[in-house]
Design an enzyme around this catalytic site. Sequence first.
Site, PDB file in Angstrom:
ATOM      1  N   CYS A 144      -5.355  -2.787   2.789  1.00 38.01           N
ATOM      2  CA  CYS A 144      -5.193  -2.644   4.243  1.00 38.01           C
ATOM      3  C   CYS A 144      -6.443  -3.037   5.019  1.00 38.01           C
ATOM      4  CB  CYS A 144      -4.763  -1.214   4.561  1.00 38.01           C
ATOM      5  SG  CYS A 144      -4.232  -0.978   6.278  1.00 38.01           S
ATOM      6  N   GLU A 193       0.835  -1.197   0.000  1.00 39.04           N
ATOM      7  CA  GLU A 193       0.000   0.000   0.000  1.00 39.04           C
ATOM      8  C   GLU A 193       0.876   1.255   0.000  1.00 39.04           C
ATOM      9  OE1 GLU A 193      -3.362   2.015   2.991  1.00 39.04           O
ATOM     10  OE2 GLU A 193      -1.935   0.517   3.728  1.00 39.04           O
ATOM     11  N   LYS A 230      -9.780   2.401  -3.015  1.00 40.20           N
ATOM     12  CA  LYS A 230     -10.223   1.771  -1.769  1.00 40.20           C
ATOM     13  C   LYS A 230     -11.644   2.201  -1.414  1.00 40.20           C
ATOM     14  CE  LYS A 230      -8.602   1.195   3.026  1.00 40.20           C
ATOM     15  NZ  LYS A 230      -7.567   1.630   3.992  1.00 40.20           N
TER      16      LYS A 230
END
Length: 500
Positions: free
Chosen positions: A377, A265, A327
């Site tokens: 994440c 990430e 995301k």
Amino acid sequence: MLCSKKIITLALLSGMLLALSFPRWNFPWLAFIAVIPLFYASEGQTPKKSFLLGWIAGMVYFAGSLSWVTISMEQYGGLSKFISFPLMFLLSAYLSLYVAFFTGLLRLFKSDLSWAMAPVFWTGLEYLRGHLLTGFPWNILGYSQYRNISLIQIADITSVYGVSFMIILINVSLYLIAQTAWQKRQLAIYPTAILFSVLAISFLYGTYRLSQPMGRGDPITVAVIQGNIDQSGKWSPNLRETIVAKYERLSRTFSNRADLVVWPEAALPVFFQNEPLYQERLGVLSRRGNFSLLFGSPAFLETPLGQISLLNSAYLLSGGSAERYDKIHLVPFGEYVPLKSLLFFVDKMVTGIGEFIPGETAKVFEMSSAKIGTAICFEVIFPEVVRRFAQNGANLMVTITNDAWFGDSAAPDQHFSMVVFRAIENRVPFARAANTGISGFIDAHGKILQTSPLFKDAALLHSLSLGMRKTIYTRHGDFFAIGNLLIMMGFMIWVVLKKK
């Protein structure tokens, strides 16, 4: 005194046993007896006292397993210990309410039926915890069994919530067996039968599933790169060249060997979308190495009025083209402040490069026969988020993260353990690239194939068989957990009406 010292000690013991079930303590077998002391403590208590005992147990459970949140707040949020520890206890106090409601509900209706309902209450409340106030399903009880892969194969039907249900059912059975043996000096036939039936069915189903092939076609060779970049200098312009060069060097190790190379990430510390030099540079790396490259980089959207919104994104460079996934489930107080109009006085706990907005689509990248979903994440702790990628056709999952925020704590191990369940739930293999670890690979059976150490440079390579089937969970979602929640709510309404 509301409760005797002995009763409070039993509640504290339950909380401690629950906390010890999770990484890094790693005593998963304790989960099967952890709630028994709490059952004894709440026996004969009023609903209010039982609620209090559950809250006490929950405080030890969550404060003991989530103490790592202070690291993020102190080291990267600039908060002192005098602020970070109270905030950690405030989070634990909130999460403890779910355990408190569990024990309170057990004593709300005093009959054997309440014991039969215990697994339903726990599961329904865990599902609620995973969704209420944006959700925080960290250290759901089922995760404690992530290495017990024969027992947890039922997750492809029930998700992780089914494993929690089973653990509480075993706790209840053992409690009733012990209670009957102590009071009546005889064997409790029904709880014993339930105990052996649950274990037998779970292990038989697990053995069957583990014997079945979970992949098809030619495997894909994936490399994950762990750059081990110190968080304090990650966004420093002076270190940008050093960081990118390091990822390039580690990636070249797999030239003509890997089909896909994955960076963590935000591995690229620039806005890739408007950096022509880095676009060309990474394109050359991909072409010369004969691999596709998946990496994290922030992105932005500009409105017609010139306002800028930030996105936490992943890019796939393949065949000369670049695709992007944004995301969709952000970290509250880390990437944005929820209810900002009301909480205008609250800043983000973890400082970053700005306020983020969520993406809208669980985009699946296509690369030859592989259809790749990318969980960034925090997203990987949510079963329903990864399920969206599987529904969209993903047969290989990648998760990229920067666990440097957690320091040398239990959090990286706990974060990694949840990926095991995402693999089983949807029968897709996972490749995980983490900045400081833990990076590694998990197959569609939930078996951990390879891992890296924490805070070390690492470059791992593994062949993964692509997923070949959509599971009951992928097709139907959290029907099991939602069913438990609805039964719990129906039970509460029934008790209220009965008392009236």
